[in-house]
Motif scaffolding. Sequence first.
Motif, PDB file in Angstrom:
ATOM      1  N   GLU A  33      40.186  47.236 -60.909  1.00  0.00           N
ATOM      2  CA  GLU A  33      39.382  46.881 -59.746  1.00  0.00           C
ATOM      3  C   GLU A  33      37.899  47.083 -60.022  1.00  0.00           C
ATOM      4  N   VAL A  34      37.549  48.161 -60.710  1.00  0.00           N
ATOM      5  CA  VAL A  34      36.144  48.409 -61.057  1.00  0.00           C
ATOM      6  C   VAL A  34      35.643  47.314 -61.992  1.00  0.00           C
ATOM      7  N   PHE A  35      36.453  46.948 -62.968  1.00  0.00           N
ATOM      8  CA  PHE A  35      36.066  45.898 -63.921  1.00  0.00           C
ATOM      9  C   PHE A  35      35.855  44.569 -63.206  1.00  0.00           C
ATOM     10  N   LEU A  36      36.724  44.254 -62.237  1.00  0.00           N
ATOM     11  CA  LEU A  36      36.606  42.996 -61.506  1.00  0.00           C
ATOM     12  C   LEU A  36      35.319  42.934 -60.699  1.00  0.00           C
ATOM     13  N   THR A  37      34.893  44.047 -60.135  1.00  0.00           N
ATOM     14  CA  THR A  37      33.688  44.035 -59.304  1.00  0.00           C
ATOM     15  C   THR A  37      32.417  44.112 -60.130  1.00  0.00           C
ATOM     16  N   ARG A  38      32.455  44.760 -61.282  1.00  0.00           N
ATOM     17  CA  ARG A  38      31.230  44.942 -62.062  1.00  0.00           C
ATOM     18  C   ARG A  38      30.981  43.861 -63.098  1.00  0.00           C
ATOM     19  N   ALA A  41      31.915  37.914 -64.656  1.00  0.00           N
ATOM     20  CA  ALA A  41      31.628  36.840 -65.612  1.00  0.00           C
ATOM     21  C   ALA A  41      32.446  37.018 -66.885  1.00  0.00           C
ATOM     22  N   VAL A  42      32.567  38.246 -67.346  1.00  0.00           N
ATOM     23  CA  VAL A  42      33.355  38.521 -68.557  1.00  0.00           C
ATOM     24  C   VAL A  42      34.817  38.192 -68.304  1.00  0.00           C
ATOM     25  N   LEU A  43      35.308  38.572 -67.151  1.00  0.00           N
ATOM     26  CA  LEU A  43      36.704  38.292 -66.816  1.00  0.00           C
ATOM     27  C   LEU A  43      36.954  36.789 -66.717  1.00  0.00           C
ATOM     28  N   ASP A  44      36.038  36.044 -66.105  1.00  0.00           N
ATOM     29  CA  ASP A  44      36.182  34.585 -66.019  1.00  0.00           C
ATOM     30  C   ASP A  44      36.239  33.952 -67.402  1.00  0.00           C
ATOM     31  N   LYS A  45      35.399  34.442 -68.308  1.00  0.00           N
ATOM     32  CA  LYS A  45      35.399  33.911 -69.670  1.00  0.00           C
ATOM     33  C   LYS A  45      36.727  34.200 -70.372  1.00  0.00           C
TER      34      LYS A  45
END
Length: 60
Positions: A33-38, A41-45
Amino acid sequence: MRFFSYENLASSKWDSEIINLLSQIHEHKGKQEVFLTRKPAVLDKLVKIAKIKSVEDSNK
């Protein structure tokens, strides 16, 4: 649809390995959850790369 009875869980005994795995899953869920909010853009890539690799492997 299947029916699951939770009544049997109360009387079940859980070994330490299962409890440890459950706690690790819970811990990693919070980190996700922290990674998704911070870093969205990295997750989308990463999602785009995973989709491309999946299509490439499916077409082989």
